[in-house]
Each structure stands twice: as C-alpha cells, then as structure tokens.
Design a protein around this motif. Sequence first.
Motif, short mmCIF file in Angstrom:
data_model
loop_
_atom_site.label_atom_id
_atom_site.label_comp_id
_atom_site.label_asym_id
_atom_site.label_seq_id
_atom_site.Cartn_x
_atom_site.Cartn_y
_atom_site.Cartn_z
N VAL A 1 -2.86 4.47 5.04
CA VAL A 1 -1.98 3.82 4.08
C VAL A 1 -0.65 3.51 4.77
O VAL A 1 -0.02 4.38 5.36
CB VAL A 1 -1.72 4.72 2.85
N LEU A 2 -0.25 2.24 4.68
CA LEU A 2 1.04 1.79 5.21
C LEU A 2 1.96 1.52 4.02
O LEU A 2 1.64 0.70 3.16
CB LEU A 2 0.87 0.52 6.05
N THR A 3 3.09 2.23 3.99
CA THR A 3 4.03 2.08 2.88
C THR A 3 5.36 1.55 3.37
O THR A 3 5.93 2.08 4.33
CB THR A 3 4.27 3.43 2.18
N VAL A 4 5.85 0.50 2.74
CA VAL A 4 7.18 -0.03 3.01
C VAL A 4 8.04 0.27 1.80
O VAL A 4 7.85 -0.32 0.73
CB VAL A 4 7.15 -1.54 3.29
N GLY B 1 -1.45 -3.14 -2.36
CA GLY B 1 -1.23 -2.51 -3.66
C GLY B 1 0.22 -2.22 -3.91
O GLY B 1 1.06 -2.31 -3.01
N GLY B 2 0.52 -1.83 -5.14
CA GLY B 2 1.87 -1.48 -5.53
C GLY B 2 2.09 0.01 -5.50
O GLY B 2 1.34 0.77 -4.87
N ALA C 1 -11.02 1.45 5.96
CA ALA C 1 -10.18 0.43 5.34
C ALA C 1 -8.73 0.91 5.35
O ALA C 1 -8.45 2.09 5.53
CB ALA C 1 -10.64 0.16 3.91
N ALA C 2 -7.82 -0.02 5.18
CA ALA C 2 -6.40 0.29 5.16
C ALA C 2 -5.77 -0.30 3.91
O ALA C 2 -6.18 -1.37 3.44
CB ALA C 2 -5.71 -0.25 6.41
N LEU C 3 -4.78 0.41 3.40
CA LEU C 3 -4.05 -0.04 2.23
C LEU C 3 -2.59 -0.27 2.59
O LEU C 3 -1.95 0.59 3.21
CB LEU C 3 -4.13 1.01 1.11
N VAL C 4 -2.06 -1.43 2.23
CA VAL C 4 -0.66 -1.76 2.47
C VAL C 4 0.05 -1.76 1.12
O VAL C 4 -0.34 -2.48 0.20
CB VAL C 4 -0.51 -3.14 3.14
N ARG C 5 1.12 -0.95 1.01
CA ARG C 5 1.86 -0.84 -0.25
C ARG C 5 3.18 -1.60 -0.13
O ARG C 5 4.21 -1.03 0.16
CB ARG C 5 2.10 0.63 -0.59
N TRP C 6 3.15 -2.92 -0.26
CA TRP C 6 4.34 -3.78 -0.40
C TRP C 6 3.90 -5.19 -0.69
O TRP C 6 2.91 -5.69 -0.16
CB TRP C 6 5.22 -3.77 0.86
#
Length: 273
Positions: free
Chosen positions: A32-35, A13-14, A81-86
């Motif tokens: 949540v993984l945020t870059v 996701g953004g 579940a996991a969400l990656v923000r990049w």
Amino acid sequence: GGMVPVLPGLYVGGAESCSSPEALSAAGVVAVLTVDAEEPPAVPGVRAMHVRARDEPGADLLSRLDECAACLGAARAGGGAALVRWVNPGFQGQLKLYEAMGCAVDISSVLYKRYRLEMLSERFSEPQDLPREVFAVDPTTICQTSNTEVLYRCRKCRRALFRSSSILSHTEGIGPTAFAHKRITDSARLSGSGQEKCTSYFTEPVQWMEPALLGVIEGQLLCPKCTSKLGSFSWRGEQCSCGRWVTPAFQIHKSRVDEVRTLPVGNFQTAKT
C-alpha cells in the motif's frame, strides 16, 4: 473510499480503502502506497510506503515518483497487487509529466525545470531563500574546451551568460491577437511579417541572477559584467512576443546576446558566432 481497479494488479482508493484487511487480501494487495500528511496505521501482512505530503493539487509528488514506482513495481512483479491511496487533479498532472519524461525523474529535462519553477512561483509570494539547485551553473565557472553546447554571451562585453540547456522552450502563442487587451507592440507585429515570433529566450535562473531575484517579485536582468540591460524577470509571469504567457519568466532579449557554437576541428575547437 473503496478500491477502484485501474490496471491489472493496481488499485486506487481513498482514506477508507484500507479499513478492511479482508478486502485487501481478497484483492491480492501486498503493498500500500499512501500519500498523506499523516502516516496511516499499519495493516498486518501488507508492506507500506508513506509519502509525507498533503493531499492537495499543489503538493510536490513528482520528486518522489521514482520511489513510488519502484514500490508498486516490486509488488506487481511478485505476482501481487498494489493499492495507491491518493487521487487529486494536481497529482494526476504530475503523473502525466512523469510519463512524458519516460517514467523517470529527469532533473535535466526542460519539463522538470519548468515544473520546479512553477511550484516555486506558487509557494513564494516574495522569494527570499531560493533553493540552490534551482540555479543553473554560471557558464564562466565551467571549462569550455570539452563542451560543444551552444553558449550565449552578452553582445556588448562578451561575458558568457547561459547555455542552450538553460532555455525553457514554450509553445508559440497566437501572435498579435493575444495583445488585443492593450496596444499591439512592435514585437507582436513581427509575428505577422514572416519574422521570428519569439524575440526573447526564456531561461531557468542562472547563478549570476541570484542577487537580482532575492526578495523581489519582478525586476530587470542586467549583465553581471557591464550592467547593460539583458531583459527582465517576474515570478508572476510575462508575455512573450508570440503571445504566450510564461510563468515564472526569466526573459533575455535575443537582440542583447550572441549565440556561440563550438565546432571541433581535429584536436582543436573553434568558436562560431
């Protein structure tokens, strides 16, 4: 800005993908993984991992991917579940490289070494302080008796220069047609005569090269013992005799070095040139 499922239990996701805790909960997101350059606000009930890096194609994410993969794997292994923000093309390319290395950062891999050098060449217009880990250990400082790796020595004075693990292989180019923009060199003509296309080794930097590299974009590579010319380097890149452009380039002409193989014989070892 929303969440897009890419695998079971994995979303991308953004910036707006964490704006609704209810949506995260409904999707079963527990991590949540945020870059990003800035750490985002915490989301209640969700584990967070922040990788401080600009969301730009040239940013280095590869060196942190082992940690990222562990974070995502732990969330999915627990049934969540996991969400990656990049999302950007550069990071996608680094993910493909990570996959090619077997989903682990292998600093000894030719793929990783070339990636690291390419990142440096983009970052420094005039390299002044190169990271020490960029340089391969000078083979003269390593005990030779227990290592059966191929060694390359100066043909003139026999000084050890580099090992086969320092050679960064490349896909062969198209030969003489790659030189159509200029006079076809003798080395380029070799590719059409049944001889070896690549007349040079392209290596990672070795410790003895450091004085020549600091503060300059390109120059000659001389033997540190007898000062005979071995080749050249350029952070902008150089063209191999096969036609392939290599960036950055640390080029040693094969005619200036000898290949030495150590062959174990009983409890002794002999060198074969």
